[in-house]
Each structure stands twice: as structure tokens, then as C-alpha cells.
Design a protein around this motif. Sequence first.
Motif, PDB file in Angstrom:
ATOM      1  N   UNK A 722      15.104 -37.939  25.662  1.00  0.00           N
ATOM      2  CA  UNK A 722      14.373 -37.849  27.238  1.00  0.00           C
ATOM      3  C   UNK A 722      14.700 -36.240  28.100  1.00  0.00           C
ATOM      4  N   UNK A 723      13.720 -36.169  28.383  1.00  0.00           N
ATOM      5  CA  UNK A 723      12.933 -35.070  28.925  1.00  0.00           C
ATOM      6  C   UNK A 723      12.535 -35.022  30.196  1.00  0.00           C
ATOM      7  N   UNK A 724      12.867 -34.205  31.287  1.00  0.00           N
ATOM      8  CA  UNK A 724      12.274 -33.909  32.749  1.00  0.00           C
ATOM      9  C   UNK A 724      11.544 -32.483  32.507  1.00  0.00           C
ATOM     10  N   UNK A 725      10.586 -32.447  33.467  1.00  0.00           N
ATOM     11  CA  UNK A 725       8.978 -31.570  33.848  1.00  0.00           C
ATOM     12  C   UNK A 725       8.833 -31.740  35.112  1.00  0.00           C
ATOM     13  N   UNK A 726       8.923 -30.384  35.278  1.00  0.00           N
ATOM     14  CA  UNK A 726       8.710 -30.005  36.987  1.00  0.00           C
ATOM     15  C   UNK A 726       7.582 -29.257  36.533  1.00  0.00           C
ATOM     16  N   UNK A 727       7.047 -29.755  38.151  1.00  0.00           N
ATOM     17  CA  UNK A 727       5.187 -29.376  38.205  1.00  0.00           C
ATOM     18  C   UNK A 727       4.811 -28.103  37.577  1.00  0.00           C
ATOM     19  N   UNK A 728       5.999 -27.133  38.095  1.00  0.00           N
ATOM     20  CA  UNK A 728       5.068 -26.231  36.909  1.00  0.00           C
ATOM     21  C   UNK A 728       4.728 -26.266  35.812  1.00  0.00           C
ATOM     22  N   UNK A 729       5.141 -27.089  35.344  1.00  0.00           N
ATOM     23  CA  UNK A 729       5.099 -26.929  32.958  1.00  0.00           C
ATOM     24  C   UNK A 729       3.013 -27.067  32.877  1.00  0.00           C
ATOM     25  N   UNK A 730       2.018 -27.658  33.550  1.00  0.00           N
ATOM     26  CA  UNK A 730       1.155 -28.024  33.348  1.00  0.00           C
ATOM     27  C   UNK A 730       0.741 -29.241  32.554  1.00  0.00           C
ATOM     28  N   UNK A 731       1.898 -29.469  32.036  1.00  0.00           N
ATOM     29  CA  UNK A 731       0.979 -30.831  31.498  1.00  0.00           C
ATOM     30  C   UNK A 731       0.359 -31.635  31.493  1.00  0.00           C
ATOM     31  N   UNK A 732      -0.352 -32.578  31.149  1.00  0.00           N
ATOM     32  CA  UNK A 732      -1.893 -33.278  31.814  1.00  0.00           C
ATOM     33  C   UNK A 732      -1.489 -34.704  31.158  1.00  0.00           C
ATOM     34  N   UNK A 733      -1.796 -35.896  31.294  1.00  0.00           N
ATOM     35  CA  UNK A 733      -1.570 -37.009  30.359  1.00  0.00           C
ATOM     36  C   UNK A 733      -3.201 -37.385  29.723  1.00  0.00           C
ATOM     37  N   UNK A 734      -3.022 -36.605  28.367  1.00  0.00           N
ATOM     38  CA  UNK A 734      -4.700 -37.361  27.914  1.00  0.00           C
ATOM     39  C   UNK A 734      -5.385 -38.196  28.014  1.00  0.00           C
ATOM     40  N   UNK A 735      -4.793 -39.217  28.955  1.00  0.00           N
ATOM     41  CA  UNK A 735      -5.707 -40.777  29.159  1.00  0.00           C
ATOM     42  C   UNK A 735      -6.081 -40.907  31.127  1.00  0.00           C
ATOM     43  N   UNK A 736      -5.204 -40.151  31.780  1.00  0.00           N
ATOM     44  CA  UNK A 736      -5.618 -40.494  33.046  1.00  0.00           C
ATOM     45  C   UNK A 736      -6.066 -39.122  33.681  1.00  0.00           C
ATOM     46  N   UNK A 737      -5.141 -38.061  33.055  1.00  0.00           N
ATOM     47  CA  UNK A 737      -5.256 -36.622  33.475  1.00  0.00           C
ATOM     48  C   UNK A 737      -4.553 -35.919  34.236  1.00  0.00           C
ATOM     49  N   UNK A 738      -3.643 -37.029  34.689  1.00  0.00           N
ATOM     50  CA  UNK A 738      -2.428 -36.994  35.710  1.00  0.00           C
ATOM     51  C   UNK A 738      -1.553 -35.687  35.127  1.00  0.00           C
TER      52      UNK A 738
END
Length: 839
Positions: A722-738
Motif C-alpha cells: 500500500x502506498x500514499x503519494x503526495x502531489x509533490x512526488x512528480x510521478x506520472x502514469x506512462x499511459x495517460x500522463x496523469x
Amino acid sequence: MPRLSSEQLRQVRSQHFAIPLRLLLIVPFTVLLVATTALVGYLSFHNGRRDVNLVAGHLRGELNQRIADHVQHFLDTPRQIGSTLVHLLQHRIVDADDPTILEAYLWQTIRRHPSVTSIYFGNTRGGLVDAGREGADGSLYVMTTDDFRSGPLRKFAIDDQGRRGALLTSIEHFDARSRSWYQAAITTRKPIWTEVYPLITGQDLAVAAGEPVFDQTGALLGVVSVDLFLSHLGSFLSSLKIGTTGQAFIVERSGLLISSSADPQPLQMVSIEQPPERLPAVKSSSPLIRTAAEALTSRFSNPGQKLDEQFEVERDGKRMFLHVSSLNGLNAPDWLIVTAIPEADFMGHITRNSVTTSLLIGISALLVTGLGVLIAFLVSQPVLQLNRNAQMLAKGTLSASGTKSQVKEINQLSETFAGMVRDIQHLVGQLHTEILERQETEQALREREEQLQLTLQAAELGTWDWDIQTGAVRFNDHWARQLGYSPDEIEPDVRSWQRLLHPDDETLIRDTLADHLAGKTPLYQTEHRLRTRTGRWIWILDTGKVIERDAQQRPLRAIGIHQDITITKEMREQLSRQERLATIGQMAAGIAHDFNNIMHGIMGYADLLILTTQPTEEQLITLHKIQSLGQQASFKVRQLLDFSQKTNRILQRLDLRALIAESLQQTASRLPATIELVADLAGDLPEVDADPEQLRQVVDNLTANAINAVSDGGRIHVNLSRQIIDQHSGRLCVVCNEPLVGTWIRIDISDTGHGIADDILPHIFEPFFTTREIGQGTGLGLPQVAGIIAQHGGHVTVISRTGVGSGTTISVFLPLSLEPADKNEQRDASTVRRKGRWN
């Protein structure tokens, strides 16, 4: 000058009748002075009051119009800011779901508008992004809610580069949807002004301009609002000179003050424990404003009534002039602008003039006679001398006929000076025309220069001015700031630009620039990359033109502009890729449905032949082979439908530990001893709502890819967490780029293979793309994974490093179930490590 004898005088009189100059100066001057002074005094005394009304009316009208123009301009600023932001959000130029981009845009906007207090955007999830300035020292700050939804709201100081500083304060429970500005904008569905409200600190009054934001389909995105401190209006009113004791103020129809020239802060303290309250105009510190407010209460209380009226009121037996007007702009608040001027401000001067005039009449009557005699003797001699000088001057080119007069000396003077006046008037007329033309030219140049500077500033363009012969270049400040440098860090030389160029773009730039310098193209324009101070490459649209050449047409000087188009190019490439995948998905779905119908028919006929005939053993083997091939074809159809997100899902509450454990057990049974399969499946994880068959297919496809990557031997690692990701992580989905923001159930499948090359990695989720030989793969495995995860509201990320033992990690992120999981229904799956099999 020698005196004339009596005989000579008699000869002159006998030749022409003339009035003596001294007598002509004394008698008419005395009579005219007395008569004129008396008449002027009489008329000024009786007409003064009428003139006061006229002057006061013009003054009040001009003052009200000036105040109205200032207020309208003051209120137009937040409207323009809000409308611009609404447009950007509606057309996705600024992403309404990306608080980081919103924060940067709001910070840049608040810096350019010192009269604006704060700019903020609240979304439909209760989240808020706010950029503003403190009232006391004007320092800037930003406020955002966690995960861009309702919850903790944090306020940070921000420096000149837009970087966050210290945490100033925080609010644990904040929901933008509960705020009055949000609810009022949603209710009206159009731009609105909020009620004027006092700040909690009691330092000022404020008002906000709000506007709802809808996307292209009409769906609500949120509300944009811009706050203003009304102390700006009070400062402006205080700076006006309104007669001697006049006052100006702005008031609501309810009678509450907005601002005035007499009350710096229109607030009143009821008690120390209670917050400040707004000050009614009838309680102003100015008696003039209190009297005006009492007169307005009963006359102009109808909401929305447009006003522009002048009238008079009595105060302690003295008249006072009032002018009341309302704001006429579209969507302007229902405020009244009032100027009040006592009649005494004007009548005092007129009364003093009347007394002075009466005194002057008496004094003048006594002095004129004596002074006339003295003046006659003093003036006659200089006039005679001036007459001789004028005659000498008149003998030159400045000659003209004068007006005839009974006075000989005056007659000669008039003729002499008439010619001089005509010449001087002609000369003055020419000079006046030239001065006007020069002033108009200078004003036009100033306006064009100012307009150019404002345009460059608004468009955030960098400019350069290149001396081609010397290589010297003048860069403006924004040119340097685009690359992260301060202006004094950029050497004013063309080599400063050349050192920052991307090596792959040098040939294109050199050829394009050479063609323009040679005069082959009317304009130089390229899109190339420049290295910023941090080492990042950004895309620049560089446009320039040679504006000066020598006699041999060699270029001497060129000017141009730089525009940062990095975001534009990234969005263009992303849009192109998404449109391409959408087109392929639509086509694949159509083909898959048609092909599926055909395969069902083939398999149905094979089943019918087996049931209704008595096939031989060889025929039965052939029919079973047809059925097997049909099932394989149906599986490929299922892959196409999953990729195009057209598969019907059956959602269930799933325990991923049990599902992954079951899938890995089957996979482990088929592995050779050279491949090691390791699984770390965390316990006590929330359940997810998903289609079990589709998720099992995701795990099977990813493990199959990993097995193929380590076919010569290696290690496969499966991790569930289980992982919590905040808005500053900068991680993007490689499919939808969200961006990945929130709490997820994460599945990582890693291998120790050779990794994926950089030129192949962007294409691995495209359908039918494969690096295998023909017949060994269709390239639908990963596209099927992407389609299934997208249907479940999840995301996919890929990390790959090339080289022996580096390997690839593909991570799947699934949202949690909307309802709490029942721990009694979870199944157990332990962490194991086996070679060649799964237990």
C-alpha cells in the motif's frame, strides 16, 4: 528731445486737430475705471450665487466621474484576472487538476497586480490553491490543501523565484465548497461580487470577485475568486482636493461605508472581544458625510437604481451641494459615489471679492485723478521717444500701415507696431504649429514604446539586439530569467547564446541563420533547445530579422524575440500520442467485435459437427484443433477489447494477496530451475473493487514478460504493498500522463533482465508493437494491461535500466475500495522464495 515753443504748437494745431496725450490719459482713464469697478462689483455680488451653483455642479460632476473611472478600473482588474484564468482552465491551457501549475500561475499573476490581495481557485472536491499578499508589508504567500481536496489547508511564505519558504499557518479542516464565495458563484452560475466584509485583523475591508468554471462539456470544474483590499479606494479619495472642506465617499444602499476621504478605515470596534464591524455613513467622523448620508437614506434606497443626480441640502442654515451617482459597469457592485461640498467653500471667496471691489472703487476714485496727472507726464515722454524708435524700426522690412487716430503720437505708434504685430503673429503661428507637431510625434513615440514594453512583459518574451559586426548582443531581463539566470550573469555577446545551444540543433540554426543573413529569407525563425542554469533543456521559438544593412547589403544589425514553448511542445506531443492511441483503440475495438463474431461462428460449427456427426478419429483431432485455434483467436480478441477498454467488467470485492498467490503458483509450476521467483505480499491490505479475471490476466501478462526477459536465467520479484503519494512526488502514469496522487494498492513486478532501450520504452504500450520476431508475439500483452488498469481507474509506471542484471520494474496502481474491507473474509498468502516453482 527739445521742447516745442508756443508758436510751434500753434502751428501744429492749425495743421491738424489733435487731443493732448496727457488729457487723454487722465480723463477717460478715471471715468472708465470708476464706472467699470462699480459695475463689476455690482454684477459679481448679484451673480455670485448663480455662478457658485454652476461651478459646483461642474466640479461635482467631474469629481464623481473621476472617482467612478478609478473605481471601475480598480474593479476591472480582478474581473480581467478571473476571466483570463477561467478561459485557461476551460481550454485546459492550465490544468484544473494540477495544483502545482495553478500555484505557479497564480503566483506570477499576483506579482503583476499590486492592487489585488489574493487569487484562488476551489475545485469540486473542496480543494483550494491560493496566492496572495499580506496586508501589512505586502509579502507574498501561497495556500494549498493536501491532495487538492478538502482537508488540511497549509499557508507558506514564498520568495521572489516562486519557491516555498516557511510554513506560516495551517487549518486542519477546510472545504472550499462550504465557503460563501464558492456557493454564491455556483448558485448564480455567472460572475458575482461578494458582500463587503471586514478582515479578522480589523485592518481593512475587502471584497471578492468570483466566477464559476465549466469545461467544454458544461461540467463544473470549480470557482475562481479574486480579493481586493478597499483601503486602496480610501487612499485615492483622500488624495483628492474637493473644494476647501468638501468630502467624497462610497457607500452601499444600506448606508454602510465602503471608503471615504475622512475615514481611513470605515470600521468600528464594538468591544475588544468582538471582531470589528462596518461603519455606517451616518456615524462617520466627518459631520459633512453624516449630513449627506442622512439625506441619502430616504432618497436612493432602491437596489439596482442607476443614478446621476445633483441636489442641495441644508445644514445648520447653510447650504451644501451633493452629487450622487452609481457605478455603470457590467456586473459592477451596487455602490453609490457621493461628493459633498459646502456652499461656503465658494461664497467666501465671492464675498471677499465684493468687499474688496467696494473698497477699490473708493480708493481708485481718490487715486486715479492724482495718478492720472502724474502718469500723463511720465508716459508722454517715453511715448515720444518710443515713437522715434518705432519710426526707425519701421524703415526696415517690417513696414505696415497703422490705424488713424486723433492723437498724433499714438497714431504713429499704432502704424509702427501694427506691422510688427503682424510679423510676430505670423512667426508665432509657425512656431506654434511646429511645436504641436513635435509634441504629437513625441507622444505617439512614447505610447508606442510603452505599448511595446507592456506587450513584451505580458507575453513573457525575451528580446535580443545583435550587432553582427562586433558580436555584441543586448539581452533583456526576461531572456536571462527564462534560463534561470539573473541579467548580470549573461555576458552581452553572441557566444553566450552559442554556449547554451543543444548540439543536435546547431546545424539547423546555422543553416537557417545563414540563409536569412544572406537575404534569402525574409525572416529567421527556428525551434531549438537551450540549456538552463540547472542543466535542463527547454524548447525556444527564436524569431528575428535583419533591420540594418550596409551599401553592399551586408547585415549590420538584427533584432528578435525568444519564447519558451517547452510546455506547448510537450502538450502537442502528448496530444498527438493520445489521439493516435485513441484512433488505434477505436479501430481495434471494431475489428475485434467483427472478428469475435466470426470466431464464434467457426467454433459453433466445430461443436455442431462433433455433436451431430460421427467423425473419424482423424477428423475429431482436426475439429479439436479448430476449437483450440478458435480459443486462441478469441483470447487475442479479448486482448484487443481490453486495450480499447470495451470489455464488460464484473466487479467484485477482491483480496489481491489471494489472487496474486494463486496466479504465481500456476506460473511457478512452469518455471525452469534457472529462474528464481520471489514474492513479498504485504498483509492487512484494503480490498479493491475489480474484475478478478482481468486482474489475473494483468498479473499473467506482466510475469510472462518478466519470464521472457530472464529466459537465460535470472530473478523475478513480485511485490504487493500500500502506498500514499503526495502531489509533490512528480510521478506520472506512462499511459495517460496523469499525476499519481492519493492512496493506492501497488503491484510491482521486477526482473533482472537486460532492460528496455530508451528508444523503445515510449512505445511498449502501443498495440502491435513488439521487438520479438514475427510469429513469436503480437505486441498486445502490455496494451491489454494498460487498457484493463485504465478501466479500473488505475495507473501504470515503468522503470528500466539497460545492461546485464539491470532489469525492468513495471508498477500497477489500483484505487482502494470505496467501502471498508471486512478482515474476516481475507485469505492468507505467505512470503516464499523458491527456484523453479511456487508453493
